[in-house]
Scaffold this motif. Structure first.
Motif, PDB file in Angstrom:
ATOM      1  N   VAL A   1     -14.208 -30.188  58.867  1.00  0.00           N
ATOM      2  CA  VAL A   1     -14.558 -31.396  58.096  1.00  0.00           C
ATOM      3  C   VAL A   1     -16.072 -31.575  58.043  1.00  0.00           C
ATOM      4  O   VAL A   1     -16.808 -30.999  58.864  1.00  0.00           O
ATOM      5  N   ARG A   2     -16.497 -32.344  57.085  1.00  0.00           N
ATOM      6  CA  ARG A   2     -17.905 -32.707  56.932  1.00  0.00           C
ATOM      7  C   ARG A   2     -17.967 -34.091  56.300  1.00  0.00           C
ATOM      8  O   ARG A   2     -16.991 -34.551  55.689  1.00  0.00           O
ATOM      9  N   PRO A   3     -19.114 -34.760  56.446  1.00  0.00           N
ATOM     10  CA  PRO A   3     -19.246 -36.066  55.783  1.00  0.00           C
ATOM     11  C   PRO A   3     -19.146 -35.897  54.263  1.00  0.00           C
ATOM     12  O   PRO A   3     -19.630 -34.914  53.696  1.00  0.00           O
ATOM     13  N   THR A   4     -18.522 -36.838  53.611  1.00  0.00           N
ATOM     14  CA  THR A   4     -18.402 -36.754  52.150  1.00  0.00           C
ATOM     15  C   THR A   4     -19.774 -36.899  51.497  1.00  0.00           C
ATOM     16  O   THR A   4     -20.680 -37.539  52.033  1.00  0.00           O
ATOM     17  N   LYS A   5     -19.902 -36.263  50.335  1.00  0.00           N
ATOM     18  CA  LYS A   5     -21.119 -36.352  49.540  1.00  0.00           C
ATOM     19  C   LYS A   5     -20.772 -36.881  48.160  1.00  0.00           C
ATOM     20  O   LYS A   5     -19.600 -36.939  47.771  1.00  0.00           O
ATOM     21  N   ASP A   6     -21.807 -37.240  47.413  1.00  0.00           N
ATOM     22  CA  ASP A   6     -21.582 -37.771  46.068  1.00  0.00           C
ATOM     23  C   ASP A   6     -20.766 -36.807  45.209  1.00  0.00           C
ATOM     24  O   ASP A   6     -19.881 -37.214  44.453  1.00  0.00           O
ATOM     25  N   LYS A   7     -21.036 -35.522  45.343  1.00  0.00           N
ATOM     26  CA  LYS A   7     -20.345 -34.540  44.509  1.00  0.00           C
ATOM     27  C   LYS A   7     -18.842 -34.526  44.767  1.00  0.00           C
ATOM     28  O   LYS A   7     -18.059 -34.081  43.921  1.00  0.00           O
ATOM     29  N   ASP A   8     -18.428 -35.008  45.946  1.00  0.00           N
ATOM     30  CA  ASP A   8     -17.000 -35.056  46.255  1.00  0.00           C
ATOM     31  C   ASP A   8     -16.298 -36.179  45.504  1.00  0.00           C
ATOM     32  O   ASP A   8     -15.074 -36.163  45.349  1.00  0.00           O
ATOM     33  N   ASN A   9     -17.082 -37.136  45.042  1.00  0.00           N
ATOM     34  CA  ASN A   9     -16.499 -38.314  44.396  1.00  0.00           C
ATOM     35  C   ASN A   9     -16.556 -38.267  42.874  1.00  0.00           C
ATOM     36  O   ASN A   9     -16.014 -39.153  42.201  1.00  0.00           O
ATOM     37  N   TYR A  10     -17.221 -37.235  42.327  1.00  0.00           N
ATOM     38  CA  TYR A  10     -17.389 -37.173  40.870  1.00  0.00           C
ATOM     39  C   TYR A  10     -17.005 -35.795  40.349  1.00  0.00           C
ATOM     40  O   TYR A  10     -17.125 -34.787  41.053  1.00  0.00           O
TER      41      TYR A  10
END
Length: 286
Positions: free
Chosen positions: A50-59
């Motif tokens: 796992v890794r912290p979510t980034k903006d690219k994960d949401n769009y």
């Protein structure tokens, strides 16, 4: 729980050879415990999963769904600066929910790199954003100044269609490339087909008008019907104030009828005559 299930799915994708019956458990930190059918176990640390979510994960930025809406360019391998800006604008229109501070860069082939505020990136290939320009992208056919009067705007005769075609041809004699074809539909809608196969259309409502309606010109100026009550009344210099009264036989200010006025004048004349007779008799007695 949703994220834990995503981790399980990812382990399954990365390890398709795990024996049937293997169970995977994921704790709150993403650490995975793998229990094989014989009871033996393996673990995978959460830092590997796992890794912290980034903006690219949401769009998930996209180009236009309709290929015809892609930006027309002269050379798909060498976009001009203006064409690159058009691509950026199109991405903004198609993806209005991108976070504030997102930057878009477009290369010579139309490929777009989208950099989010946290530094993560997405890309959209140029093939989803641009297309080779066509004649229809460069030309806007001119509408003739005059409409053709027709008996039935929904069913033009062959001669009426020919007149529409002539009008459109004359209006665009210096505008259309050689080899362009003009066809007129039953309702006057005219299609201009360019040499490369691309097309433009002009609605019939801009080219024909029903006979007798008087509207034969294409203009932004609206024709306003004349209000017949707005006539200047020379007797009192007011606009239309007494038009209705005049039709009813009323006087402008008193409201009396013309007949009443006549009777009043006649009565006064009779009184004057009788008065003269009375005066004459009085003088004879004296």
């Amino acid at each position: 729980d949703g994220e834990k299930n995503d981790v399980k799915d990812e382990i399954g994708k990365e390890n398709p050879d795990l024996p049937k019956g293997t169970e995977v458990e994921v704790d709150d930190k993403g650490n995975a415990t793998i229990t094989y059918p014989d009871g033996s176990k393996d673990t995978i640390p959460g830092s590997d999963l796992v890794r912290p979510t980034k903006d690219k994960d949401n769009y998930d930025p996209q180009g236009p769904k309709d290929p015809d809406d892609r930006v027309p360019v002269k050379d798909q391998d060498h976009l001009t600066d203006g064409e690159k800006n058009d691509v950026k604008d199109e991405i903004g229109k198609e993806n209005p929910d991108l976070p504030k501070g997102t930057e878009v860069e477009v290369d010579d082939k139309g490929n777009a790199t989208i950099t989010y505020p946290d530094g993560s990136k997405d890309t959209i290939p140029g093939s989803d954003l641009v297309r080779q320009s066509k004649d229809a992208d460069k030309i806007t056919p001119k509408v003739p100044d005059t409409k053709v009067p027709v008996a039935d705007p929904s069913h033009l005769t062959d001669s009426e269609k020919d007149q529409v075609k002539t009008n459109v041809t004359d209006a665009n004699k210096d505008n259309l490339p050689s080899g362009s074809q003009i066809t007129v539909g039953n309702d006057g809608t005219t299609t201009v087909t360019y040499p490369d196969g691309s097309k433009d259309t002009i609605p019939g409502s801009q080219l024909v008008t029903a006979k007798g309606n008087g509207n034969t010109t294409n203009s932004n100026v609206k024709v306003t019907p004349t209000n017949t009550n707005n006539k200047i009344n020379k007797d009192n210099n007011s606009l239309g104030k007494n038009t209705a009264n005049a039709k009813a036989g009323e006087l402008p200010q008193t409201g009396e009828t013309n007949d009443s006025q006549k009777l009043s004048v006649i009565g006064m004349a009779l009184m004057g005559i009788l008065g003269l007779f009375g005066l004459g008799k009085k003088r004879k007695k004296d």
